[in-house]
Design a protein around this motif. Sequence first.
Motif, PDB file in Angstrom:
ATOM      1  N   ILE A  98      44.281  35.286  28.039  1.00 56.38           N
ATOM      2  CA  ILE A  98      43.674  34.586  29.137  1.00 56.38           C
ATOM      3  C   ILE A  98      42.347  33.837  28.782  1.00 56.38           C
ATOM      4  O   ILE A  98      41.962  32.656  29.115  1.00 56.38           O
ATOM      5  N   ILE A  99      41.543  34.686  28.079  1.00 57.29           N
ATOM      6  CA  ILE A  99      40.049  34.162  27.651  1.00 57.29           C
ATOM      7  C   ILE A  99      40.303  33.707  26.256  1.00 57.29           C
ATOM      8  O   ILE A  99      39.089  32.912  25.916  1.00 57.29           O
ATOM      9  N   LEU A 113      46.900  28.825  31.511  1.00 61.23           N
ATOM     10  CA  LEU A 113      46.417  29.550  32.739  1.00 61.23           C
ATOM     11  C   LEU A 113      44.773  29.488  32.583  1.00 61.23           C
ATOM     12  O   LEU A 113      44.016  29.097  33.223  1.00 61.23           O
ATOM     13  N   GLY A 114      44.560  30.203  31.379  1.00 56.78           N
ATOM     14  CA  GLY A 114      43.150  30.120  30.948  1.00 56.78           C
ATOM     15  C   GLY A 114      42.547  28.821  30.871  1.00 56.78           C
ATOM     16  O   GLY A 114      41.142  28.745  31.494  1.00 56.78           O
ATOM     17  N   SER A 115      43.005  28.039  30.079  1.00 56.86           N
ATOM     18  CA  SER A 115      42.753  26.649  30.060  1.00 56.86           C
ATOM     19  C   SER A 115      42.277  25.881  31.245  1.00 56.86           C
ATOM     20  O   SER A 115      41.286  25.286  31.621  1.00 56.86           O
ATOM     21  N   ALA A 156      35.806  33.018  35.925  1.00 57.77           N
ATOM     22  CA  ALA A 156      36.785  33.021  36.909  1.00 57.77           C
ATOM     23  C   ALA A 156      38.050  33.540  36.214  1.00 57.77           C
ATOM     24  O   ALA A 156      39.154  34.089  37.086  1.00 57.77           O
ATOM     25  N   LEU A 157      38.284  33.544  34.989  1.00 63.10           N
ATOM     26  CA  LEU A 157      39.326  34.053  34.367  1.00 63.10           C
ATOM     27  C   LEU A 157      39.295  35.775  34.566  1.00 63.10           C
ATOM     28  O   LEU A 157      40.520  36.260  34.814  1.00 63.10           O
ATOM     29  N   PHE A 158      38.273  36.243  34.413  1.00 64.55           N
ATOM     30  CA  PHE A 158      38.225  37.931  34.489  1.00 64.55           C
ATOM     31  C   PHE A 158      38.557  38.234  36.035  1.00 64.55           C
ATOM     32  O   PHE A 158      39.126  39.036  36.440  1.00 64.55           O
ATOM     33  N   GLY A 211      41.544  40.506  37.453  1.00 66.57           N
ATOM     34  CA  GLY A 211      41.266  41.585  38.524  1.00 66.57           C
ATOM     35  C   GLY A 211      41.921  41.641  39.658  1.00 66.57           C
ATOM     36  O   GLY A 211      42.705  42.639  39.928  1.00 66.57           O
ATOM     37  N   ILE A 212      42.255  40.511  40.184  1.00 61.04           N
ATOM     38  CA  ILE A 212      43.026  40.223  41.392  1.00 61.04           C
ATOM     39  C   ILE A 212      44.468  40.744  41.030  1.00 61.04           C
ATOM     40  O   ILE A 212      45.170  41.370  41.953  1.00 61.04           O
TER      41      ILE A 212
END
Length: 413
Positions: free
Chosen positions: A43-44, A168-170, A180-182, A186-187
């Motif tokens: 995602i990153i 999604l990451g983009s 916000a990616l991290f 986490g959620i």
Amino acid sequence: MNSHSGNQARTDDGEAQNTGGLTARVIILLAALAAISNLSTNIILPAFPDIARQLKVAPQALGLTLSSFFITFAFAQLVVGPLADRYGRRRLVFGGLMIFVLGTFWAANAQTLDMLILGRVIQAVGVCAAAVLARAIARDLYEGEALARAMSLTMIATATAPGFSPLLGSLLNTALGWRALFVTVGIAALLIAVFYLKGIGETLPPARRTAQSLAAILNTYKRLAGNRRFILPALSTSLLMSGLFASFAATPSLLMAGIGLSSLQMGLYFAATVFIVFAAGLAAPRLAHRYGSKPVTLLGLVIACVAGALLVAGPADPGLGWYTLSMVMFLWGMGLANPLGTALTMSPFGREAGLASAFLGFLTMGLGAVSTWAISTPGYPPAVVLGITQSAACALAILCFSIYMRPSTEPAR
């Protein structure tokens, strides 16, 4: 515990009892446990340029966030496996996910590359429990063809993580920024923890748990390393997966810096690759049922090796078409060989599934750390380095698996 048809019940103490075959709930939860580590990594990737600018480092230096994650993940699994065989799966999975959440929110607040790497290390310590025990839980519940099907279906679902997470990451990076990616990851981990406790819970009853001394644990790892029925398919699968991890590290440079795709276009590209893995994952158990797991696994390894060779033989700066041809072939080969090879590795070792899964994960992530480090080496065209890495790894995998397929005089366990 192993069974082939029916549903899943639950005892008063929360222990999962499989009274039957594969269910969508079990597969989804196993896939979620296995996929969260890939989600946190892929995602990153589209945000690497923005992260590099904010942290004032070269984009290539962010490859350390991958290799440090893989190295930590590899060694932490060696501890998780025996602990899970001693205390059961539930405590380790839930506790690991909570540690992962702490590392995720640390990384979200990182102000330097060192802080970000530390956050990734904490993430790896926690999430390795979910990933390694997903295989052990599958082995707790299933065996034979049911285990192969479980691995294949889990891989299909898991493919959505590395496939769709860059997209999604983009989108999140564009709208909310890379931190916000991290937070999102986490959620997701918190939700997985809740659904795991409610949906599967404990799969290793106290009667089947083993409490071993450190010397006994090391001896078990030594025996696994010397057992051709484990080490040869385990090495084959791990070498194959190291080629996939290498492509994760190389793709941002190839697609964005080299070919000129935007982060959104790269996300869409990754998402399209999901369907290749999806098709291969559906085909793998059917082909294995008809032709046998070993020949189909070997075929997958050969296809993946040819894919790497295409990059070596092609231009140093390949166009989108040439790179896509190689990627499609590699993913198809990986989609055939990985689930079947994993099932072959794990099937003979039901009594020590935690340790076997941990050792398999150690090999996979350890070799993944080497391959991502190789991709991060400056001064060489990424496509050529990726091709050499993939073709060499798969050639070694073919050699190991070919030896494994030879008749053995080793006595049955």
